[in-house]
Design a protein around this motif. Structure first.
Motif, PDB file in Angstrom:
ATOM      1  N   VAL A   1       0.156 -11.836   8.810  1.00  0.00           N
ATOM      2  CA  VAL A   1      -0.337 -12.344   7.516  1.00  0.00           C
ATOM      3  C   VAL A   1      -0.582 -11.228   6.504  1.00  0.00           C
ATOM      4  N   GLY A   2      -0.380  -9.977   6.903  1.00  0.00           N
ATOM      5  CA  GLY A   2      -0.438  -8.890   5.926  1.00  0.00           C
ATOM      6  C   GLY A   2      -1.760  -8.156   5.834  1.00  0.00           C
ATOM      7  N   LEU A   3      -2.650  -8.387   6.814  1.00  0.00           N
ATOM      8  CA  LEU A   3      -3.917  -7.653   6.804  1.00  0.00           C
ATOM      9  C   LEU A   3      -3.717  -6.237   7.342  1.00  0.00           C
ATOM     10  N   VAL A   4      -2.692  -6.103   8.170  1.00  0.00           N
ATOM     11  CA  VAL A   4      -2.432  -4.861   8.900  1.00  0.00           C
ATOM     12  C   VAL A   4      -1.004  -4.414   8.601  1.00  0.00           C
ATOM     13  N   SER A   5      -0.791  -3.110   8.452  1.00  0.00           N
ATOM     14  CA  SER A   5       0.569  -2.664   8.126  1.00  0.00           C
ATOM     15  C   SER A   5       1.420  -2.369   9.358  1.00  0.00           C
ATOM     16  N   ARG A   6       0.780  -1.918  10.442  1.00  0.00           N
ATOM     17  CA  ARG A   6       1.544  -1.621  11.667  1.00  0.00           C
ATOM     18  C   ARG A   6       0.646  -1.874  12.880  1.00  0.00           C
ATOM     19  N   ILE A   7       1.274  -2.176  14.012  1.00  0.00           N
ATOM     20  CA  ILE A   7       0.538  -2.302  15.281  1.00  0.00           C
ATOM     21  C   ILE A   7       1.133  -1.305  16.262  1.00  0.00           C
ATOM     22  N   VAL A   8       0.265  -0.620  16.984  1.00  0.00           N
ATOM     23  CA  VAL A   8       0.729   0.348  17.977  1.00  0.00           C
ATOM     24  C   VAL A   8      -0.099   0.190  19.257  1.00  0.00           C
ATOM     25  N   PRO A   9       0.386   0.708  20.390  1.00  0.00           N
ATOM     26  CA  PRO A   9      -0.433   0.678  21.599  1.00  0.00           C
ATOM     27  C   PRO A   9      -1.728   1.466  21.363  1.00  0.00           C
ATOM     28  N   PRO A  10      -2.828   1.045  21.991  1.00  0.00           N
ATOM     29  CA  PRO A  10      -4.124   1.690  21.734  1.00  0.00           C
ATOM     30  C   PRO A  10      -4.088   3.216  21.878  1.00  0.00           C
ATOM     31  N   GLU A  11      -3.349   3.706  22.887  1.00  0.00           N
ATOM     32  CA  GLU A  11      -3.328   5.152  23.115  1.00  0.00           C
ATOM     33  C   GLU A  11      -2.558   5.911  22.030  1.00  0.00           C
ATOM     34  N   ARG A  12      -1.773   5.184  21.217  1.00  0.00           N
ATOM     35  CA  ARG A  12      -1.011   5.818  20.123  1.00  0.00           C
ATOM     36  C   ARG A  12      -1.748   5.758  18.797  1.00  0.00           C
ATOM     37  N   LEU A  13      -2.842   4.964  18.761  1.00  0.00           N
ATOM     38  CA  LEU A  13      -3.431   4.605  17.464  1.00  0.00           C
ATOM     39  C   LEU A  13      -3.808   5.813  16.619  1.00  0.00           C
ATOM     40  N   LEU A  14      -4.604   6.706  17.191  1.00  0.00           N
ATOM     41  CA  LEU A  14      -5.110   7.812  16.377  1.00  0.00           C
ATOM     42  C   LEU A  14      -3.968   8.707  15.910  1.00  0.00           C
ATOM     43  N   ASP A  15      -3.025   9.003  16.823  1.00  0.00           N
ATOM     44  CA  ASP A  15      -1.895   9.859  16.435  1.00  0.00           C
ATOM     45  C   ASP A  15      -1.074   9.201  15.326  1.00  0.00           C
ATOM     46  N   GLU A  16      -0.846   7.888  15.463  1.00  0.00           N
ATOM     47  CA  GLU A  16      -0.051   7.173  14.450  1.00  0.00           C
ATOM     48  C   GLU A  16      -0.736   7.273  13.079  1.00  0.00           C
ATOM     49  N   ALA A  17      -2.067   7.065  13.064  1.00  0.00           N
ATOM     50  CA  ALA A  17      -2.811   7.112  11.791  1.00  0.00           C
ATOM     51  C   ALA A  17      -2.821   8.533  11.234  1.00  0.00           C
ATOM     52  N   LEU A  18      -3.025   9.516  12.114  1.00  0.00           N
ATOM     53  CA  LEU A  18      -3.044  10.905  11.649  1.00  0.00           C
ATOM     54  C   LEU A  18      -1.677  11.332  11.132  1.00  0.00           C
ATOM     55  N   GLU A  19      -0.621  10.874  11.821  1.00  0.00           N
ATOM     56  CA  GLU A  19       0.737  11.226  11.376  1.00  0.00           C
ATOM     57  C   GLU A  19       1.046  10.580  10.020  1.00  0.00           C
ATOM     58  N   ALA A  20       0.623   9.329   9.854  1.00  0.00           N
ATOM     59  CA  ALA A  20       0.849   8.661   8.564  1.00  0.00           C
ATOM     60  C   ALA A  20       0.093   9.413   7.464  1.00  0.00           C
ATOM     61  N   ALA A  21      -1.147   9.791   7.757  1.00  0.00           N
ATOM     62  CA  ALA A  21      -1.950  10.495   6.752  1.00  0.00           C
ATOM     63  C   ALA A  21      -1.363  11.878   6.472  1.00  0.00           C
ATOM     64  N   ALA A  22      -0.874  12.560   7.502  1.00  0.00           N
ATOM     65  CA  ALA A  22      -0.284  13.889   7.314  1.00  0.00           C
ATOM     66  C   ALA A  22       0.980  13.801   6.459  1.00  0.00           C
ATOM     67  N   ARG A  23       1.744  12.738   6.684  1.00  0.00           N
ATOM     68  CA  ARG A  23       2.960  12.526   5.886  1.00  0.00           C
ATOM     69  C   ARG A  23       2.588  12.357   4.410  1.00  0.00           C
ATOM     70  N   ILE A  24       1.542  11.549   4.159  1.00  0.00           N
ATOM     71  CA  ILE A  24       1.090  11.339   2.777  1.00  0.00           C
ATOM     72  C   ILE A  24       0.585  12.660   2.195  1.00  0.00           C
ATOM     73  N   ALA A  25      -0.179  13.389   3.011  1.00  0.00           N
ATOM     74  CA  ALA A  25      -0.831  14.615   2.526  1.00  0.00           C
ATOM     75  C   ALA A  25       0.169  15.723   2.215  1.00  0.00           C
ATOM     76  N   ALA A  26       1.396  15.594   2.756  1.00  0.00           N
ATOM     77  CA  ALA A  26       2.424  16.606   2.470  1.00  0.00           C
ATOM     78  C   ALA A  26       3.110  16.339   1.129  1.00  0.00           C
ATOM     79  N   PHE A  27       2.980  15.119   0.616  1.00  0.00           N
ATOM     80  CA  PHE A  27       3.550  14.804  -0.699  1.00  0.00           C
ATOM     81  C   PHE A  27       2.627  15.342  -1.791  1.00  0.00           C
TER      82      PHE A  27
END
Ligand code: CO8
Length: 254
Positions: A170-196
């Motif tokens: 329904v659009g509340l969440v942009s991506r779903i990942v396994p629990p053990e990937r969650l923090l890395d996925e969020a940090l990687e997304a933020a790092a990608r943004i922060a490099a722009f």
């Protein structure tokens, strides 16, 4: 209560009351606001992640602390507005990394962030009606904007929870990942943004948010003027020169 760390150009804030499922006491929200404002002002940080310690993101307001409060206690001291409003004023991109419960104020905090990455075990809800109150930190306003009236009414009126799959559908969440990937996925997304380019990322945030505050022609004009403004940035020169030269751009955030 809130752990603040730096991972390169990413600021990581962890809600840290795991024995209370990170219930959002006034003191915790005060500290979260302090840390967010400090990161917003820090030139070395380009994006922020908010996560929860332990098995939950946040199970909402601290019910034990608020149970006895009177109307005058909350009205006169402007409960919620007094410390929540500044969370939404952060200008750098903020990513919510949600695992486990994001309920009541926890769901509202996630929705105040710019987008939500969820673990497969995430559960969202606005269960305030079960406590004899209604959402007080944006649930009745941000939820319908995110998921539409039908789902928002259903969530707020029945107090039921939504699992990660429904939340993504329904659009509340942009991506779903396994629990053990969650923090890395969020940090990687933020790092990608922060490099722009930081000013461009900030303008994008401002412009997307404007879509929820204005009509289409006003929003388009706001976007167009921001787009024009990027041509005054060194980062625009670098981004386009790098493309033409077939090399990676190195932004200096100005
Ligand atoms: N406040 C205070 N303590 C909490 C909260 C909470 N919101 N949620 C959980 N806890 C505590 C529990 O009391 C328990 O403590 P103890 O170990 O001492 O008994 C501990 O955290 C672990 O919780 P549970 O044992 O209940 O864990 P379960 O896995 O069995 O259940 C649930 C998890 C379903 C999440 C359950 O804890 C629950 O229903 N919690 C309350 C959820 C809720 O109603 N949230 C909405 C609160 S109202 C609100 O947010 C209004 C927002 C207004 C603006 C925002 C201001 C901050």
């Amino acid at each position: 209560m809130v752990l603040a760390e730096r991972r390169g150009r990413v600021g990581l804030l962890t809600l840290n009351r795991p024995d209370r499922l990170n219930a959002l006491s006034d003191a915790l929200i005060d500290q979260l606001g302090d840390e967010l404002e400090a990161m917003d002002a820090d030139d070395g940080i380009g994006a922020i992640v908010i996560a929860g310690a332990g098995k939950a993101f946040a199970a909402g307001a601290d019910i034990g602390a608020t149970a006895e409060w009177s109307f005058m206690d909350v009205y006169k001291t402007n409960y919620v507005s007094r410390n929540w409003d500044r969370l939404a004023r952060v200008r750098k991109p903020v990513v919510a990394a949600v695992r486990g419960f994001a309920l009541g104020g926890g769901c509202e905090l996630a929705m105040t962030c710019d987008f939500v990455i969820a673990a497969e075990d995430a559960r969202f809800g606005q269960p305030e009606i079960r406590l004899g109150v209604l959402p007080g930190a944006g649930g009745t306003q941000r939820l319908p904007r995110a998921v539409g009236k039908a789902k928002a009414m259903d969530m707020c009126l029945t107090g039921r929870m939504m699992d990660a799959q429904e939340a993504e559908r329904v659009g509340l969440v942009s991506r779903i990942v396994p629990p053990e990937r969650l923090l890395d996925e969020a940090l990687e997304a933020a790092a990608r943004i922060a490099a722009f380019s930081l000013p461009v990322a900030m303008m994008i945030k401002e412009s997307v948010n404007r879509a929820f505050e204005s009509g289409l022609s006003e929003g388009l004009l706001f976007e167009r003027r921001s787009f024009h403004a990027t041509f005054g940035l060194q980062d625009q020169k670098e981004g386009m020169a790098a493309f033409v030269a077939k090399r990676s751009a190195i932004y200096t955030h100005r």
